[in-house]
Scaffold this motif. Structure first.
Motif, PDB file in Angstrom:
ATOM      1  N   ARG A  24       7.743  -7.400  -6.219  1.00 16.17           N
ATOM      2  CA  ARG A  24       7.582  -8.417  -5.190  1.00 16.17           C
ATOM      3  C   ARG A  24       8.924  -8.924  -4.680  1.00 16.17           C
ATOM      4  O   ARG A  24       9.101  -9.143  -3.492  1.00 16.17           O
ATOM      5  N   ASP A  54      -5.122 -10.939  -7.030  1.00 22.08           N
ATOM      6  CA  ASP A  54      -4.145 -11.529  -6.110  1.00 22.08           C
ATOM      7  C   ASP A  54      -4.014 -13.042  -6.305  1.00 22.08           C
ATOM      8  O   ASP A  54      -2.928 -13.596  -6.156  1.00 22.08           O
ATOM      9  N   ARG A  87       0.834  -1.209   0.000  1.00 27.25           N
ATOM     10  CA  ARG A  87       0.000   0.000   0.000  1.00 27.25           C
ATOM     11  C   ARG A  87       0.867   1.257   0.000  1.00 27.25           C
ATOM     12  O   ARG A  87       0.550   2.250  -0.668  1.00 27.25           O
ATOM     13  N   ARG A 108     -15.466  -4.926   6.091  1.00 24.80           N
ATOM     14  CA  ARG A 108     -14.673  -3.837   5.513  1.00 24.80           C
ATOM     15  C   ARG A 108     -15.515  -2.561   5.434  1.00 24.80           C
ATOM     16  O   ARG A 108     -15.029  -1.469   5.679  1.00 24.80           O
ATOM     17  N   ARG A 132      -9.963  -7.426  -6.368  1.00 25.41           N
ATOM     18  CA  ARG A 132      -8.613  -7.535  -5.803  1.00 25.41           C
ATOM     19  C   ARG A 132      -8.276  -8.998  -5.503  1.00 25.41           C
ATOM     20  O   ARG A 132      -7.164  -9.452  -5.768  1.00 25.41           O
TER      21      ARG A 132
HETATM   22  O1  CDP Z   1      -6.349  -5.393   4.441  1.00 28.50           O
HETATM   23  P1  CDP Z   1      -6.540  -6.024   3.084  1.00 28.50           P
HETATM   24  O2  CDP Z   1      -6.596  -7.523   3.201  1.00 28.50           O
HETATM   25  O3  CDP Z   1      -7.642  -5.454   2.291  1.00 28.50           O
HETATM   26  O4  CDP Z   1      -5.258  -5.696   2.240  1.00 28.50           O
HETATM   27  P2  CDP Z   1      -3.737  -5.748   2.661  1.00 28.50           P
HETATM   28  O5  CDP Z   1      -3.396  -6.936   3.455  1.00 28.50           O
HETATM   29  O6  CDP Z   1      -3.371  -4.410   3.198  1.00 28.50           O
HETATM   30  O7  CDP Z   1      -3.061  -5.949   1.221  1.00 28.50           O
HETATM   31  C1  CDP Z   1      -3.300  -5.025   0.177  1.00 28.50           C
HETATM   32  C2  CDP Z   1      -2.870  -5.635  -1.142  1.00 28.50           C
HETATM   33  O8  CDP Z   1      -1.454  -5.785  -1.138  1.00 28.50           O
HETATM   34  C3  CDP Z   1      -3.413  -7.012  -1.470  1.00 28.50           C
HETATM   35  O9  CDP Z   1      -4.674  -6.956  -2.087  1.00 28.50           O
HETATM   36  C4  CDP Z   1      -2.347  -7.566  -2.414  1.00 28.50           C
HETATM   37  O10 CDP Z   1      -2.539  -7.084  -3.725  1.00 28.50           O
HETATM   38  C5  CDP Z   1      -1.086  -6.936  -1.873  1.00 28.50           C
HETATM   39  N1  CDP Z   1      -0.333  -7.855  -1.010  1.00 28.50           N
HETATM   40  C6  CDP Z   1       0.425  -8.822  -1.616  1.00 28.50           C
HETATM   41  O11 CDP Z   1       0.403  -8.936  -2.824  1.00 28.50           O
HETATM   42  N2  CDP Z   1       1.219  -9.641  -0.881  1.00 28.50           N
HETATM   43  C7  CDP Z   1       1.268  -9.529   0.451  1.00 28.50           C
HETATM   44  N3  CDP Z   1       2.078 -10.329   1.149  1.00 28.50           N
HETATM   45  C8  CDP Z   1       0.470  -8.563   1.100  1.00 28.50           C
HETATM   46  C9  CDP Z   1      -0.340  -7.751   0.338  1.00 28.50           C
END
Ligand code: CDP
Ligand code: CDP
Length: 225
Positions: free
Chosen positions: A110, A185, A40, A158, A181
């Motif tokens: 990544r 993902d 983010r 959410r 999303r």
């Molecule tokens: O809180 P929420 O689950 O909505 O999102 P978050 O954990 O803050 O993660 C935001 C976005 O970051 C996810 O939708 C993924 O696209 C990416 N993310 C990822 O690709 N790999 C991770 N280890 C953590 C987050």
């Protein structure tokens, strides 16, 4: 190589990862590391600087010039400091929600994030949450959890959370955003959202936060001895 006392928490958006991971870390006296906040933070900076979100090379170069620090704050919360400035309160905006999965889809972004995350976990005694922690970032984690809940439950949670934060949101829009999303993902070629074979699956659709934390804590205490 992973230190002692490493716990991975993965799952789709709104499953409760950050809420329970934070509480679990506090109960165990471990450090909580929110990897979603790192993606983010990069998305936010790219938006601010007008970087093209489809330009992988530009995003990777932006990241190499960016420091992202996760600082423990009261109540097990985390403050996110980007290039020395506290951006925590800007990471959950609709603009960031709409762009973060794009930014996180690029292999070069990544691989740099993963290397930073592995460094952070080296000392051990951490709970790290994300999408690919148990499968890719910390495959040797001692305990891995995969949290899920129905799309409806996740969207409602959410929605309530964003309303509390003062955003004007609709349940319908949130449901669509989460679904979109999740799809990005889960379908990206490089380290997609997936459950590790050795992860403990918890469906939290009909569970209270306290119940989820208690179950996870019992498993951790058993495994960590
Ligand atoms: O809180 P929420 O689950 O909505 O999102 P978050 O954990 O803050 O993660 C935001 C976005 O970051 C996810 O939708 C993924 O696209 C990416 N993310 C990822 O690709 N790999 C991770 N280890 C953590 C987050
Ligand atoms: O990190 P992730 O996107 O997986 O979820 P979160 O940011 O922790 O948001 C989950 C929201 O659902 C929070 O407002 C929690 O209070 C609530 N909740 C939960 O996390 N777990 C339950 N079993 C029930 C509700």
């Amino acid at each position: 190589e992973t230190g002692a006392g490493v716990i991975a928490v993965d799952g789709p958006a709104g499953a409760g990862k950050s809420t329970v991971a934070r509480r679990l870390a506090a109960e165990l006296g471990f450090l909580y590391l929110d990897t979603g906040a790192m993606y983010r933070a990069l998305a936010l900076k790219a938006l601010h600087e007008g970087v093209d979100l489809r330009d992988e090379a530009a995003l990777a170069s932006l990241l190499s010039d960016t420091t992202i620090d996760l600082y423990p704050a009261p109540e097990g919360r985390v403050r996110v400091i980007v290039d020395g400035a506290d951006v925590t309160d800007h990471l959950r905006s609709p603009e960031v929600n709409a762009s973060v999965a794009l930014v996180a889809g690029f292999a070069s972004v990544r691989s740099e994030m993963v290397s930073r995350q592995r460094d952070m976990a080296r000392q051990g005694a951490v709970v790290m949450d994300g999408r690919d922690i148990g499968t890719f970032v910390l495959p040797d984690a001692e305990v891995k959890f995969f949290l899920t809940a129905s799309l409806e439950a996740r969207s409602e949670r959410r929605c309530q959370e964003l309303t509390r934060l003062g955003y004007d949101v609709s349940l319908e829009r949130i449901r669509e955003e989460i679904q979109h999303r999740d799809l990005l993902d889960s379908s990206r070629p490089y380290a997609p959202l997936a459950m590790a074979e050795d992860a403990v699956l918890i469906d939290t659709t009909h569970m209270e936060v306290n119940e989820v934390v208690a179950r996870m804590l019992a498993i951790c205490r058993h495994r960590l001895g």
